[in-house]
Design a protein around this motif. Structure first.
Motif, PDB file in Angstrom:
ATOM      1  N   ASP A  41      14.535 -16.664  -0.437  1.00 30.12           N
ATOM      2  CA  ASP A  41      15.345 -15.528   0.018  1.00 30.12           C
ATOM      3  C   ASP A  41      14.514 -14.260   0.187  1.00 30.12           C
ATOM      4  O   ASP A  41      15.050 -13.179   0.450  1.00 30.12           O
ATOM      5  N   LYS A  83      19.486 -18.079 -11.169  1.00 26.45           N
ATOM      6  CA  LYS A  83      19.817 -18.390  -9.774  1.00 26.45           C
ATOM      7  C   LYS A  83      20.179 -19.862  -9.599  1.00 26.45           C
ATOM      8  O   LYS A  83      21.019 -20.208  -8.763  1.00 26.45           O
ATOM      9  N   CYS A  84      19.573 -20.722 -10.413  1.00 23.49           N
ATOM     10  CA  CYS A  84      19.915 -22.152 -10.366  1.00 23.49           C
ATOM     11  C   CYS A  84      21.383 -22.374 -10.706  1.00 23.49           C
ATOM     12  O   CYS A  84      22.077 -23.181 -10.085  1.00 23.49           O
ATOM     13  N   ILE A 104      23.964 -21.727  -7.890  1.00 28.44           N
ATOM     14  CA  ILE A 104      23.971 -22.574  -6.693  1.00 28.44           C
ATOM     15  C   ILE A 104      25.220 -23.453  -6.663  1.00 28.44           C
ATOM     16  O   ILE A 104      25.715 -23.909  -7.688  1.00 28.44           O
ATOM     17  N   ASP A 105      25.730 -23.712  -5.447  1.00 30.62           N
ATOM     18  CA  ASP A 105      26.823 -24.679  -5.267  1.00 30.62           C
ATOM     19  C   ASP A 105      26.308 -26.092  -5.471  1.00 30.62           C
ATOM     20  O   ASP A 105      25.156 -26.395  -5.122  1.00 30.62           O
ATOM     21  N   ASP A 165      18.414 -32.311 -12.503  1.00 31.09           N
ATOM     22  CA  ASP A 165      19.206 -31.362 -11.712  1.00 31.09           C
ATOM     23  C   ASP A 165      18.550 -29.981 -11.724  1.00 31.09           C
ATOM     24  O   ASP A 165      18.493 -29.302 -10.690  1.00 31.09           O
ATOM     25  N   ARG A 186      17.067 -28.004  -8.433  1.00 28.24           N
ATOM     26  CA  ARG A 186      17.592 -26.697  -8.041  1.00 28.24           C
ATOM     27  C   ARG A 186      16.481 -25.651  -7.989  1.00 28.24           C
ATOM     28  O   ARG A 186      16.459 -24.800  -7.084  1.00 28.24           O
ATOM     29  N   SER A 224      14.508 -26.094  -4.859  1.00 27.97           N
ATOM     30  CA  SER A 224      15.245 -25.685  -3.660  1.00 27.97           C
ATOM     31  C   SER A 224      15.187 -24.175  -3.447  1.00 27.97           C
ATOM     32  O   SER A 224      15.419 -23.691  -2.335  1.00 27.97           O
ATOM     33  N   LEU A 225      14.834 -23.422  -4.498  1.00 25.89           N
ATOM     34  CA  LEU A 225      14.776 -21.961  -4.404  1.00 25.89           C
ATOM     35  C   LEU A 225      13.385 -21.445  -4.058  1.00 25.89           C
ATOM     36  O   LEU A 225      13.248 -20.362  -3.488  1.00 25.89           O
ATOM     37  N   ARG A 280      27.835 -16.733 -11.013  1.00 19.46           N
ATOM     38  CA  ARG A 280      27.985 -17.099  -9.602  1.00 19.46           C
ATOM     39  C   ARG A 280      28.503 -15.944  -8.748  1.00 19.46           C
ATOM     40  O   ARG A 280      28.142 -15.818  -7.582  1.00 19.46           O
TER      41      ARG A 280
END
Length: 418
Positions: A325, A337-338, A341-342, A352, A356, A359-360, A412
């Protein structure tokens, strides 16, 4: 009919009560109360509907409900019970002590009255009494008074949040509860899962005298029924996909689902039952408005700030990672931030978490040991800051478990990074 009367976060849900999953639990509760001489222990996650279940199954007018918060002694707990019962507790006793002082005299006299001669014997008595009031403090046996008031009565003492009571006080309370239930006083204690056995550990003699009723997080299907019942009462048609999204956001909490549904009404201009067609669509911008309104009731700002800061750094600074980002962050901000996440997840296993985190990040990611170490530190910081266990890190199995759905919701939707 007001929307706030249909969707009732923090109050009994008269119109949206869902009990499909409670049949077995209600039967266990009723059997235990009928059997008598049993302590009923109800455990479940925060905001999972334990109190509502007890109120609905027994009846609010048959419960003497007290909370463990603020209890510092056994007597202070029973005093709360007596206050709700309206029991007068004498604290002093006044006795009167008296002393009598007096004198008597005797003599004779003669004289003439007109012509006649008379003689008489005279006698006199006098007495006085002094009285002193002595006031003393009374020593009250609160356990015996409790038994006197509640034995064989159709009332149940419900101690909510038993885990908030200091451990040394729990021990004495457990001993007295044991004596009280032998005299047919009914008790229910409620606590969160990781403190479910506090009352037994406080007094092992209670083993065999306890009926345990365990609650878990609600399934998405059950949470959806809250919305379906409530919207129907208000004459609202809500898109089925929107209901599913709201249930996902509630993360297993029926109370949080009540908030989301109520704010769905407010966000679409409904405050009472409608006579004309009103539709709540499945719309992302509407969802954001609903969630940002709901997050105002879930303030975990100071706790999350400390979680992101992590423990004090000694020596070199933490490694900063470039994120997709455009920002940068260390392992602690990455973990927060993890969690945002949706899809919303209260429990994250090691794989997991790693997925996550990857993915960031743009390229370099924290090592596995850095992630697990940060989870351990972060859980301790959060629990110390909140004063209760809101996050658990299972180091043996590398599992991060968020105990309070409101914390996850705040992470969130609290706009932490804006």
């Amino acid at each position: 009919m007001k929307a706030r009367d249909i969707f009732t976060p923090g109050r009994f849900p008269s119109y949206t009560f869902v009990d499909d999953h409670l049949v077995g639990k209600r039967e266990a509760l009723e059997n235990a109360l009928d059997t008598g001489s049993m302590l009923i222990s109800v455990s479940g996650p925060s905001k999972s509907g334990k109190t509502v279940f007890i109120e609905e199954a027994i009846g609010k007018d048959k419960i003497v409900q007290v909370t463990g918060a603020g209890i510092t002694s056994v007597d202070s707990l029973w005093k709360r019970v007596f206050d709700l019962l309206g029991t007068e507790i004498p604290v002093t006793q006044t006795k009167t002590a008296s002393t009598t002082n007096g004198f008597s005299a005797k003599g004779s006299a003669t004289g003439s009255l007109f012509v006649a001669k008379a003689s008489a014997e005279l006698a006199a008595n006098h007495a006085s009494t002094d009285a002193d009031a002595i006031t003393t403090n009374l020593t009250i046996d609160y356990l015996q008074l409790l038994i006197q008031e509640l034995a064989d009565q159709d009332l149940t003492v419900f101690i909510d949040d038993f885990h908030y009571i200091p451990r040394e006080v729990q021990s004495e309370i457990a001993k007295q509860i044991k004596e009280a239930i032998r005299s047919n006083v009914k008790f229910i204690v409620a606590s969160v899962p990781y403190h479910a056995d506090d009352v037994i550990r406080s007094n092992p003699d209670l083993r065999g005298r306890i009926v345990s009723i365990d609650f878990g997080y609600w399934t998405t299907d059950l949470l959806e029924k809250i919305a379906q019942k409530g919207f129907a009462e208000l004459g609202i048609t809500c898109d089925a996909n929107m209901i599913r999204v709201l249930a996902d956001q509630a993360a297993g909490s029926p109370q949080l689902m009540q908030y989301l549904c109520l704010n769905s009404c407010y966000a679409t201009g409904v405050r009472e039952k409608v006579d004309t067609t009103h539709i709540i669509p499945n719309d992302q911008s509407l969802l954001e408005r609903i969630c940002k309104s709901t997050v105002l009731s879930t303030d975990y700002s100071s706790v999350v700030d400390k979680m992101m800061e992590g423990p004090r750094v000694r020596g070199s600074d933490r490694i900063s990672h470039a994120l997709k980002d455009g920002s940068n962050g260390d392992v602690y901000s990455l973990l927060i931030k993890c969690l945002a996440i949706d899809p919303p997840q209260l429990t994250l296993r090691y794989d997991d978490l790693v997925a996550r985190v990857k993915s960031l990040c743009v390229a370099q990611t924290p090592s596995g040991s850095s992630i697990t170490g940060a989870c351990s530190h972060m859980a301790k910081i959060a629990n110390d800051s909140a004063g209760e266990n809101i996050i658990e890190w299972d180091g043996d199995n590398d599992v991060l478990d968020i105990r309070d759905p409101y914390l996850l919701f705040y992470i969130r939707w609290g706009e932490i990074f804006s």
